[in-house]
Write a protein that holds these residues in place. Structure first.
Motif, PDB file in Angstrom:
ATOM      1  N   THR A   1      10.039  58.070  61.837  1.00 16.12           N
ATOM      2  CA  THR A   1       9.450  56.810  62.303  1.00 16.12           C
ATOM      3  C   THR A   1       8.793  56.046  61.155  1.00 16.12           C
ATOM      4  O   THR A   1       7.921  55.205  61.385  1.00 16.12           O
ATOM      5  CB  THR A   1       8.410  57.072  63.408  1.00 16.12           C
ATOM      6  OG1 THR A   1       7.391  57.934  62.880  1.00 16.12           O
ATOM      7  CG2 THR A   1       9.041  57.693  64.644  1.00 16.12           C
TER       8      THR A   1
ATOM      9  N   CYS B   1       8.549  52.339  61.388  1.00 13.98           N
ATOM     10  CA  CYS B   1       7.662  51.850  62.450  1.00 13.98           C
ATOM     11  C   CYS B   1       6.215  51.752  61.981  1.00 13.98           C
ATOM     12  O   CYS B   1       5.347  51.308  62.720  1.00 13.98           O
ATOM     13  CB  CYS B   1       7.708  52.788  63.650  1.00 13.98           C
ATOM     14  SG  CYS B   1       9.363  53.119  64.266  1.00 13.98           S
TER      15      CYS B   1
ATOM     16  N   CYS C   1       3.479  50.356  64.690  1.00 17.80           N
ATOM     17  CA  CYS C   1       3.938  49.540  65.816  1.00 17.80           C
ATOM     18  C   CYS C   1       3.217  49.951  67.098  1.00 17.80           C
ATOM     19  O   CYS C   1       3.008  51.137  67.359  1.00 17.80           O
ATOM     20  CB  CYS C   1       5.449  49.719  65.979  1.00 17.80           C
ATOM     21  SG  CYS C   1       6.118  48.884  67.440  1.00 17.80           S
TER      22      CYS C   1
ATOM     23  N   CYS D   1       9.352  56.081  69.527  1.00 13.15           N
ATOM     24  CA  CYS D   1       9.389  54.711  70.027  1.00 13.15           C
ATOM     25  C   CYS D   1       9.506  54.710  71.549  1.00 13.15           C
ATOM     26  O   CYS D   1      10.434  55.293  72.108  1.00 13.15           O
ATOM     27  CB  CYS D   1      10.569  53.952  69.417  1.00 13.15           C
ATOM     28  SG  CYS D   1      10.719  52.263  70.037  1.00 13.15           S
TER      29      CYS D   1
ATOM     30  N   CYS E   1      14.527  46.140  64.696  1.00 16.12           N
ATOM     31  CA  CYS E   1      14.440  47.601  64.820  1.00 16.12           C
ATOM     32  C   CYS E   1      15.828  48.209  65.002  1.00 16.12           C
ATOM     33  O   CYS E   1      16.143  49.239  64.411  1.00 16.12           O
ATOM     34  CB  CYS E   1      13.561  47.983  66.001  1.00 16.12           C
ATOM     35  SG  CYS E   1      11.869  47.389  65.881  1.00 16.12           S
TER      36      CYS E   1
END
Length: 118
Positions: free
Chosen positions: A10, A13, A54, A62, A72
């Motif tokens: 991630t 993110c 995020c 996510c 994304c």
């Protein structure tokens, strides 16, 4: 679009802001957003957690993966890694810190021969 072998990574993110692109199908009303100025124009970006990640990222990954914004869905850390030479990557890390280092590291790993073969 090539599938990126994220395997739960991630890093992307956790860096920068995620700009929504209505012209690519992103509906700002479908997300928790804020407005900001980018390149002289007002744009919607996803809200961020206190740690800068995020707003839709939690310990399980996510939470909107199936409905993630276009940026994304199209992001590929391998492209970002390849875009810069070694000195440029070092400069980016110096300017932007550990989060961009993690993205570069993820891109490097995913470009390795063993990752490409799998």
């Amino acid at each position: 679009m090539t599938t990126v072998p994220c395997n739960g990574c991630t890093a992307c993110c956790r860096d920068g802001f995620i700009r929504l692109r209505p012209e690519l199908g992103d509906d700002p009303a479908s997300y928790l957003t804020r407005e900001t100025t980018f390149g002289g124009e007002r744009v919607h970006v996803l809200q961020r957690n206190d740690d800068g990640s995020c707003i839709y990222l939690n310990s399980k990954g996510c939470q909107i993966h199936g409905n993630a914004p276009s940026v994304c869905r199209s992001f590929d850390c391998r492209d970002l890694f390849s875009k810069f030479n070694r000195d440029e990557r070092r400069q980016q890390i110096k300017q932007r810190g550990a989060s961009v280092r993690a993205i570069f590291d993820a891109g490097r790993v995913r470009m390795s021969p063993s990752a490409i073969q799998s």
